[in-house]
Design a protein around this motif. Structure first.
Motif, PDB file in Angstrom:
ATOM      1  N   CYS A 200       1.045  -1.405   0.287  1.00  0.00           N
ATOM      2  CA  CYS A 200       0.009   0.324  -0.109  1.00  0.00           C
ATOM      3  C   CYS A 200       0.813   1.046  -0.158  1.00  0.00           C
ATOM      4  O   CYS A 200       1.892   1.385   0.974  1.00  0.00           O
ATOM      5  N   TYR A 201       0.609   2.059  -1.019  1.00  0.00           N
ATOM      6  CA  TYR A 201       0.538   3.498  -0.755  1.00  0.00           C
ATOM      7  C   TYR A 201       1.098   4.479   0.125  1.00  0.00           C
ATOM      8  O   TYR A 201       1.632   5.389   0.011  1.00  0.00           O
ATOM      9  N   LEU A 202       0.000   4.496   0.577  1.00  0.00           N
ATOM     10  CA  LEU A 202      -0.622   4.865   2.167  1.00  0.00           C
ATOM     11  C   LEU A 202      -0.206   4.840   3.890  1.00  0.00           C
ATOM     12  O   LEU A 202       0.238   5.071   4.156  1.00  0.00           O
ATOM     13  N   GLY A 214      -3.306  -2.886   3.701  1.00  0.00           N
ATOM     14  CA  GLY A 214      -3.854  -1.798   2.406  1.00  0.00           C
ATOM     15  C   GLY A 214      -4.859  -1.477   2.867  1.00  0.00           C
ATOM     16  O   GLY A 214      -6.323  -1.509   3.532  1.00  0.00           O
ATOM     17  N   CYS A 215      -4.686   0.074   2.891  1.00  0.00           N
ATOM     18  CA  CYS A 215      -6.846   1.543   2.844  1.00  0.00           C
ATOM     19  C   CYS A 215      -7.326   0.464   1.619  1.00  0.00           C
ATOM     20  O   CYS A 215      -8.401   0.725   1.717  1.00  0.00           O
ATOM     21  N   GLY A 216      -6.711  -0.511   0.360  1.00  0.00           N
ATOM     22  CA  GLY A 216      -7.360  -1.003  -0.457  1.00  0.00           C
ATOM     23  C   GLY A 216      -8.018   0.400  -1.811  1.00  0.00           C
ATOM     24  O   GLY A 216      -9.163  -0.503  -2.395  1.00  0.00           O
ATOM     25  N   ALA A 217      -7.868   1.425  -2.082  1.00  0.00           N
ATOM     26  CA  ALA A 217      -7.958   2.321  -2.497  1.00  0.00           C
ATOM     27  C   ALA A 217      -6.935   2.642  -3.270  1.00  0.00           C
ATOM     28  O   ALA A 217      -6.719   3.222  -4.763  1.00  0.00           O
ATOM     29  N   CYS A 218      -5.376   2.712  -2.762  1.00  0.00           N
ATOM     30  CA  CYS A 218      -4.751   3.464  -3.926  1.00  0.00           C
ATOM     31  C   CYS A 218      -4.515   2.125  -4.843  1.00  0.00           C
ATOM     32  O   CYS A 218      -4.485   1.672  -5.017  1.00  0.00           O
ATOM     33  N   CYS A 221      -2.834  -1.045  -3.603  1.00  0.00           N
ATOM     34  CA  CYS A 221      -3.913  -2.436  -3.623  1.00  0.00           C
ATOM     35  C   CYS A 221      -5.159  -1.885  -4.488  1.00  0.00           C
ATOM     36  O   CYS A 221      -5.127  -3.484  -4.285  1.00  0.00           O
TER      37      CYS A 221
HETATM   38 ZN    ZN Z   1      -3.441   1.209  -0.140  1.00  0.00          ZN
END
Ligand code: ZN
Length: 233
Positions: A200-202, A214-218, A221
């Motif tokens: 995850c990038y975040l 992970g955030c699931g949105a970036c 992810c």
């Molecule tokens: Zn993410």
């Protein structure tokens, strides 16, 4: 400079791709070392999972444990200080007007591969293994095959060496990356990648999904989740 033909240096970030590359190298070469780069990335949590992932992967196989050599982390904070990207600054995750993702740090992989080559040269490691890929959309021009091949030529000319830049994931997609892991280390390796690696990038380590945390949105992810669902289909 004598380079050991059965040795490799893996660019290892603690993510899914580079962990798969580490297993790939351990399956092929007698002597495998790892290198990571810190450059003020937002997802610095990635760096924290590196050692646990290395330990876990060595725990999967006595052969792999014997082949796995030292790790080093090289500080490239200067890269964060001269580039404005969502990977290093608190910018919204979106697409730039030119179509490149805002996570693009220009030349990042050129710098990483060059620094890795410098270390590999001095350690006598012939192969430099990187998890770059041009099949799945990332839009990073320095992940493309032509870029890596051109850099290999430049590095070998500039160092009077015969290093080989290996990119085992270049032509496979994220579902095949999971399949490659399974082919090398079975479900134990797949489980390890799900549980221990970070993409995850975040830097979100709080939200748990069947494909990992992970955030699931970036972008990172979504690529990982999408590859997982196609792998499991
Ligand atoms: Zn993410």
């Amino acid at each position: 400079m004598d380079l050991d033909p059965s040795s490799a240096l893996v660019l290892f970030s603690g993510g899914q791709d580079s962990t798969t590359c580490l297993a790939w190298a351990l399956s092929r070469y007698q002597r495998v070392e790892t290198i990571g780069f810190s450059y003020g990335q937002r997802h610095a949590v990635e760096m924290e999972v590196r050692e646990p992932v290395r330990r876990a992967i060595a725990g999967l196989s006595v052969v792999w444990a014997n082949r796995l050599g030292p790790d080093r982390v090289v500080s490239l904070d200067v890269l964060g200080s001269i580039s404005k990207s969502a990977l290093t600054a608190d910018l919204p995750m979106e697409t730039r007007p030119d179509g490149l993702p805002v996570t693009f740090v220009p030349g990042r992989n050129l710098v990483f591969l060059t620094f890795a080559a410098i270390v590999a040269y001095q350690r006598g490691l012939k192969h430099v293994v990187a998890g770059v890929c041009e099949t799945d959309f990332s839009g990073y021009p320095d992940c493309r095959d032509d870029t890596v091949k051109a850099l290999q030529v430049a590095i070998n000319l500039g160092m009077e060496a015969r290093l080989v830049l290996e990119t085992p994931l270049m032509w496979i997609d994220k579902a095949d990356t999971w399949r490659l892991a399974e082919s090398m280390g079975g479900h134990a390796l797949v489980d390890l990648i799900v549980e221990e690696t970070h993409t995850c990038y975040l830097g979100d380590r709080a939200r748990r999904h069947d494909w990992g945390v992970g955030c699931g949105a970036c972008d990172a992810c979504r690529l990982r989740a999408n590859g997982w669902s196609r792998y499991r289909a």
